[in-house]
Write a protein that holds these residues in place. Sequence first.
Motif, PDB file in Angstrom:
ATOM      1  N   VAL A  92     -26.903 -26.273 -12.963  1.00 45.71           N
ATOM      2  CA  VAL A  92     -27.498 -27.395 -13.685  1.00 45.71           C
ATOM      3  C   VAL A  92     -26.634 -27.771 -14.885  1.00 45.71           C
ATOM      4  CG1 VAL A  92     -29.522 -28.166 -14.967  1.00 45.71           C
ATOM      5  CG2 VAL A  92     -29.803 -26.871 -12.861  1.00 45.71           C
ATOM      6  N   MET A  93     -26.141 -26.753 -15.599  1.00 44.33           N
ATOM      7  CA  MET A  93     -25.234 -27.058 -16.711  1.00 44.33           C
ATOM      8  C   MET A  93     -23.831 -27.375 -16.200  1.00 44.33           C
ATOM      9  SD  MET A  93     -24.202 -23.337 -18.179  1.00 44.33           S
ATOM     10  CE  MET A  93     -22.745 -24.009 -18.882  1.00 44.33           C
ATOM     11  N   GLY A  94     -23.505 -26.789 -15.040  1.00 41.51           N
ATOM     12  CA  GLY A  94     -22.168 -26.982 -14.475  1.00 41.51           C
ATOM     13  C   GLY A  94     -21.881 -28.436 -14.161  1.00 41.51           C
ATOM     14  N   ILE A  95     -22.921 -29.134 -13.735  1.00 37.71           N
ATOM     15  CA  ILE A  95     -22.722 -30.549 -13.406  1.00 37.71           C
ATOM     16  C   ILE A  95     -22.234 -31.301 -14.643  1.00 37.71           C
ATOM     17  CG2 ILE A  95     -23.916 -32.663 -12.709  1.00 37.71           C
ATOM     18  CD1 ILE A  95     -25.802 -30.848 -11.056  1.00 37.71           C
ATOM     19  N   LYS A  96     -22.877 -30.977 -15.767  1.00 37.81           N
ATOM     20  CA  LYS A  96     -22.473 -31.636 -17.023  1.00 37.81           C
ATOM     21  C   LYS A  96     -21.027 -31.260 -17.374  1.00 37.81           C
ATOM     22  CE  LYS A  96     -23.332 -33.863 -20.910  1.00 37.81           C
ATOM     23  NZ  LYS A  96     -21.941 -33.947 -21.379  1.00 37.81           N
ATOM     24  N   GLN A  97     -20.683 -29.997 -17.122  1.00 35.68           N
ATOM     25  CA  GLN A  97     -19.323 -29.545 -17.441  1.00 35.68           C
ATOM     26  C   GLN A  97     -18.262 -30.274 -16.610  1.00 35.68           C
ATOM     27  OE1 GLN A  97     -20.126 -28.082 -20.119  1.00 35.68           O
ATOM     28  NE2 GLN A  97     -19.441 -25.948 -19.882  1.00 35.68           N
ATOM     29  N   MET A  98     -18.716 -30.825 -15.468  1.00 34.07           N
ATOM     30  CA  MET A  98     -17.755 -31.499 -14.590  1.00 34.07           C
ATOM     31  C   MET A  98     -17.353 -32.860 -15.127  1.00 34.07           C
ATOM     32  SD  MET A  98     -19.309 -30.818 -10.884  1.00 34.07           S
ATOM     33  CE  MET A  98     -18.801 -29.448  -9.895  1.00 34.07           C
ATOM     34  N   PHE A  99     -18.211 -33.393 -16.009  1.00 33.20           N
ATOM     35  CA  PHE A  99     -17.853 -34.696 -16.569  1.00 33.20           C
ATOM     36  C   PHE A  99     -16.582 -34.549 -17.390  1.00 33.20           C
ATOM     37  CE2 PHE A  99     -22.418 -36.599 -16.670  1.00 33.20           C
ATOM     38  CZ  PHE A  99     -22.475 -36.425 -15.311  1.00 33.20           C
ATOM     39  N   PRO A 100     -15.676 -35.467 -17.217  1.00 30.25           N
ATOM     40  CA  PRO A 100     -14.387 -35.321 -17.897  1.00 30.25           C
ATOM     41  C   PRO A 100     -14.543 -35.542 -19.398  1.00 30.25           C
ATOM     42  CG  PRO A 100     -14.542 -37.434 -16.831  1.00 30.25           C
ATOM     43  CD  PRO A 100     -15.778 -36.715 -16.482  1.00 30.25           C
ATOM     44  N   SER A 101     -13.719 -34.809 -20.145  1.00 32.12           N
ATOM     45  CA  SER A 101     -13.648 -35.120 -21.563  1.00 32.12           C
ATOM     46  C   SER A 101     -12.367 -35.914 -21.768  1.00 32.12           C
ATOM     47  CB  SER A 101     -13.643 -33.826 -22.368  1.00 32.12           C
ATOM     48  OG  SER A 101     -12.706 -32.933 -21.821  1.00 32.12           O
ATOM     49  N   GLY A 102     -12.410 -36.876 -22.655  1.00 32.00           N
ATOM     50  CA  GLY A 102     -11.213 -37.679 -22.926  1.00 32.00           C
ATOM     51  C   GLY A 102     -10.885 -38.637 -21.797  1.00 32.00           C
ATOM     52  N   ASP A 103      -9.604 -38.699 -21.433  1.00 29.51           N
ATOM     53  CA  ASP A 103      -9.157 -39.752 -20.538  1.00 29.51           C
ATOM     54  C   ASP A 103      -9.125 -39.351 -19.070  1.00 29.51           C
ATOM     55  OD1 ASP A 103      -8.905 -41.367 -22.649  1.00 29.51           O
ATOM     56  OD2 ASP A 103      -6.778 -40.942 -22.998  1.00 29.51           O
ATOM     57  N   ASP A 104      -9.534 -38.067 -18.783  1.00 29.48           N
ATOM     58  CA  ASP A 104      -9.507 -37.658 -17.377  1.00 29.48           C
ATOM     59  C   ASP A 104     -10.428 -38.539 -16.544  1.00 29.48           C
ATOM     60  OD1 ASP A 104      -7.910 -35.688 -18.221  1.00 29.48           O
ATOM     61  OD2 ASP A 104      -9.379 -34.059 -18.038  1.00 29.48           O
ATOM     62  N   THR A 164     -22.135 -32.069  -5.716  1.00 24.34           N
ATOM     63  CA  THR A 164     -22.680 -30.936  -6.462  1.00 24.34           C
ATOM     64  C   THR A 164     -24.154 -31.164  -6.797  1.00 24.34           C
ATOM     65  OG1 THR A 164     -20.492 -30.724  -7.445  1.00 24.34           O
ATOM     66  CG2 THR A 164     -22.259 -29.421  -8.436  1.00 24.34           C
ATOM     67  N   SER A 165     -24.459 -32.404  -7.232  1.00 22.77           N
ATOM     68  CA  SER A 165     -25.859 -32.715  -7.569  1.00 22.77           C
ATOM     69  C   SER A 165     -26.768 -32.515  -6.372  1.00 22.77           C
ATOM     70  CB  SER A 165     -26.000 -34.165  -8.025  1.00 22.77           C
ATOM     71  OG  SER A 165     -25.128 -34.422  -9.076  1.00 22.77           O
ATOM     72  N   ILE A 166     -26.305 -33.026  -5.221  1.00 24.46           N
ATOM     73  CA  ILE A 166     -27.123 -32.868  -4.020  1.00 24.46           C
ATOM     74  C   ILE A 166     -27.289 -31.383  -3.695  1.00 24.46           C
ATOM     75  CG2 ILE A 166     -27.239 -33.313  -1.528  1.00 24.46           C
ATOM     76  CD1 ILE A 166     -27.795 -35.810  -3.139  1.00 24.46           C
ATOM     77  N   LEU A 167     -26.197 -30.638  -3.801  1.00 23.52           N
ATOM     78  CA  LEU A 167     -26.271 -29.196  -3.507  1.00 23.52           C
ATOM     79  C   LEU A 167     -27.230 -28.494  -4.475  1.00 23.52           C
ATOM     80  CD1 LEU A 167     -22.528 -28.382  -2.730  1.00 23.52           C
ATOM     81  CD2 LEU A 167     -24.468 -28.232  -1.154  1.00 23.52           C
ATOM     82  N   ALA A 168     -27.241 -28.951  -5.738  1.00 16.40           N
ATOM     83  CA  ALA A 168     -28.102 -28.317  -6.738  1.00 16.40           C
ATOM     84  C   ALA A 168     -29.574 -28.498  -6.402  1.00 16.40           C
ATOM     85  CB  ALA A 168     -27.815 -28.895  -8.125  1.00 16.40           C
ATOM     86  N   MET A 169     -29.853 -29.558  -5.626  1.00 19.78           N
ATOM     87  CA  MET A 169     -31.255 -29.824  -5.298  1.00 19.78           C
ATOM     88  C   MET A 169     -31.746 -28.981  -4.128  1.00 19.78           C
ATOM     89  SD  MET A 169     -32.186 -33.800  -5.530  1.00 19.78           S
ATOM     90  CE  MET A 169     -30.577 -34.444  -5.182  1.00 19.78           C
ATOM     91  N   VAL A 170     -30.775 -28.494  -3.310  1.00 22.30           N
ATOM     92  CA  VAL A 170     -31.191 -27.863  -2.056  1.00 22.30           C
ATOM     93  C   VAL A 170     -32.040 -26.592  -2.257  1.00 22.30           C
ATOM     94  CG1 VAL A 170     -30.362 -26.790   0.073  1.00 22.30           C
ATOM     95  CG2 VAL A 170     -29.356 -28.928  -0.745  1.00 22.30           C
ATOM     96  N   PRO A 171     -31.577 -25.610  -3.063  1.00 19.19           N
ATOM     97  CA  PRO A 171     -32.380 -24.373  -3.138  1.00 19.19           C
ATOM     98  C   PRO A 171     -33.822 -24.589  -3.622  1.00 19.19           C
ATOM     99  CG  PRO A 171     -30.203 -24.004  -4.013  1.00 19.19           C
ATOM    100  CD  PRO A 171     -30.329 -25.486  -3.809  1.00 19.19           C
ATOM    101  N   PRO A 172     -34.073 -25.361  -4.693  1.00 22.82           N
ATOM    102  CA  PRO A 172     -35.479 -25.561  -5.080  1.00 22.82           C
ATOM    103  C   PRO A 172     -36.303 -26.191  -3.959  1.00 22.82           C
ATOM    104  CG  PRO A 172     -34.036 -26.366  -6.801  1.00 22.82           C
ATOM    105  CD  PRO A 172     -33.163 -26.030  -5.627  1.00 22.82           C
ATOM    106  N   VAL A 173     -35.689 -27.143  -3.248  1.00 24.58           N
ATOM    107  CA  VAL A 173     -36.423 -27.783  -2.146  1.00 24.58           C
ATOM    108  C   VAL A 173     -36.753 -26.739  -1.080  1.00 24.58           C
ATOM    109  CG1 VAL A 173     -36.242 -29.429  -0.249  1.00 24.58           C
ATOM    110  CG2 VAL A 173     -35.525 -30.088  -2.563  1.00 24.58           C
ATOM    111  N   VAL A 174     -35.762 -25.905  -0.748  1.00 26.75           N
ATOM    112  CA  VAL A 174     -35.997 -24.869   0.263  1.00 26.75           C
ATOM    113  C   VAL A 174     -37.117 -23.938  -0.198  1.00 26.75           C
ATOM    114  CG1 VAL A 174     -34.996 -22.806   1.342  1.00 26.75           C
ATOM    115  CG2 VAL A 174     -33.687 -24.938   1.238  1.00 26.75           C
ATOM    116  N   ILE A 175     -37.065 -23.517  -1.469  1.00 23.25           N
ATOM    117  CA  ILE A 175     -38.091 -22.604  -1.995  1.00 23.25           C
ATOM    118  C   ILE A 175     -39.467 -23.261  -1.912  1.00 23.25           C
ATOM    119  CG2 ILE A 175     -38.986 -21.562  -4.127  1.00 23.25           C
ATOM    120  CD1 ILE A 175     -36.809 -19.880  -3.148  1.00 23.25           C
ATOM    121  N   VAL A 176     -39.546 -24.493  -2.377  1.00 23.49           N
ATOM    122  CA  VAL A 176     -40.855 -25.168  -2.378  1.00 23.49           C
ATOM    123  C   VAL A 176     -41.392 -25.271  -0.957  1.00 23.49           C
ATOM    124  CG1 VAL A 176     -42.042 -27.355  -2.770  1.00 23.49           C
ATOM    125  CG2 VAL A 176     -40.539 -26.436  -4.524  1.00 23.49           C
ATOM    126  N   VAL A 177     -40.526 -25.740  -0.043  1.00 30.30           N
ATOM    127  CA  VAL A 177     -41.009 -25.949   1.326  1.00 30.30           C
ATOM    128  C   VAL A 177     -41.412 -24.626   1.979  1.00 30.30           C
ATOM    129  CG1 VAL A 177     -40.330 -26.684   3.640  1.00 30.30           C
ATOM    130  CG2 VAL A 177     -39.772 -28.104   1.648  1.00 30.30           C
TER     131      VAL A 177
END
Lengths: 286, 351
Positions: free
Chosen positions: A236-248, A258-271
């Motif tokens: 969850v924090m990693g996604i934010k870390q992926m945002f470039p700093s500066g001119d990258d 990554t965002s889609i992957l981050a959603m998979v485990p909670p969905v699996v757990i809930v279901v």
Amino acid sequence: MATKESTGMVEKRGRSLWLTHALMIFGVLIVFFPIWLAFVASTVTQQEITQPPMPLLPGGEFFANYSKALTSGVNVPVLTMLINSLIMAIGIAVGKIIISLLSAFAIVYFKFPGRTVFFWLIFITLMLPVEVRIVPTYEVIAGFGLLNTYSGLIFPLIASATATFLFRQFFMTIPDELTEAARLDGARPMRFFIDIVVPMSRTNIAALFVILFIYGWNQYLWPLLITTDPEMNTIVMGIKQMFPSGDDVADWPVIMATSILAMVPPVVIVVSMQKLFIRGLVDSEK
Amino acid sequence: MATLSIKQVKKSFGKTDVIHGVSVEISDGEFIVIVGPSGCGKSTLLRMVAGLETVSDGEIAIDGKVVNDLEPMDRDIAMVFQNYALYPHMNVRENMAYGLKVAKVPAAVRAEKVNAAAERLQLTDYLDRKPRELSGGQRQRVAMGRAIVREPSVFLFDEPLSNLDAKLRVQMRLEIKELQSSLGVTSLYVTHDQVEAMTMADRMIVMNGGRAEQIGTPLEVYEKPASLFAAQFIGSPAMNLFRGYIENQTLRLDNGATLPVSTEHSGPVQAGVRPEHLYPADQGPLDMAVGYIEPLGATTLQHGKLQGTDVAFTVCLPGIVDPNSPGAKRFDFDNHHLHLFDADTGAALSR
């Protein structure tokens, strides 16, 4: 006359049924649309995202983007972050359940000096969210040298007043006769706890596990503070870390994957847990 | 198999005294019923024997061994609760075997005992069911099964039939009594139902306000109630009571009727006659202002007031009486059916 009226009723019911469905589908579309966009963005090339118009249908880069995300990511492979998040979320959920089961058991079944005081102390911590106590907690964790460790990620978050309170309320509904029957059967307190109380709480445990897993999974501020090593990043924090700093240039397809992957485990757990705790609910005694 | 001895047992919660010293010696294999209205301390007494409540004063001994300070599990007792207290997440087999499992009895012995108990209680087909899949009567049997597999020296029953419907209650009453006499286990049975007490007990303890009003066989209590309370509590409909005054071996009732009595006592008394001992008689001493008539089929109850007073009384007549008939007016009874109680203390007067 009567038949006409009754058909009218049926027609009306049918129409309102359609209306409610239409409204519901509309609502689902609104909620689902951003997720759909994220999914589409994770299946196209960087170039296709940046140039208008925005694509609305999936492209052909699904495997390329996802394998890139999983194996290399931006700073660290997403797989590592997923595993970190999984360990943290399960650690928090299981830890919280064990601790709150035990403390609720103590509060409900034992008379000890200061019992009420302890209960209220626990209860008061309900009012303090993580953010309020984050600075002293950081001090403590840093003092123990637990920065960049799983212990540091998990332990400060496993005390749970909410879960303790929930279990306390549940234990108080267990009839006294059951406790007495167990005493007559010769079960000492811990035996009673393991043989009777825990199995009877399984429905509550399943429900709490789902809630607490998601709580743990969605932790953002705490992991951000105590993990400086990218190897320890949670997703969850990693996604934010992926945002470039500066001119990258941001690698949007990989970030979206990554965002889609981050959603998979909670969905699996809930279901999957949903089935379990619905069965638990049906199974629970009268 | 054991004797149970309760000596001057008292219980107080804080400053409130609940039980004011009850003593009873129960011999091996005896079935004792403690009967009384709610709040009389009967359950508390049972729970003290079980070890679920501490004993404030006095002594409880099972088979000669004082158990005051022993944990319930070390007292060699088994208890059946009113709401059965079955473990909801365990099936019947596990419920019955749990005590043995805790006591580390080997699995083979456990299975053997559970099967034997299940057969005795006709539960064999239900061993794999959960308690919620059983009817009230079956749950009650499982609770008893759980008690008998442990082969205790004393059975304790805490109003075990209160949650069952009337018909099942009669059936279970017989089953419990039969089971107890075939096993020969000393039993203490608490109930508020005087019919259960009358039918099941070898001896009963009539409790009121934390005191044992009378201890005796059901018929003793019925025929010679030791106190006003015991007289009123045992028997249905309750015993009729008339205020009166004794002087020179003559009882004068409120309505002016006089009766010869053979007691040396003199002063105000309560005179009691059971409804079933009254019969219509033209010259009877009791004249009734008839209120209403309830035909019950086998018998008919006629309710009314003693003429010229507001003392209500009931007569139980054999057979059916038309509820619209005027009913009999005067009643008599045999002298040996008259019970006399001191108006102040409620104690029975010797005749």
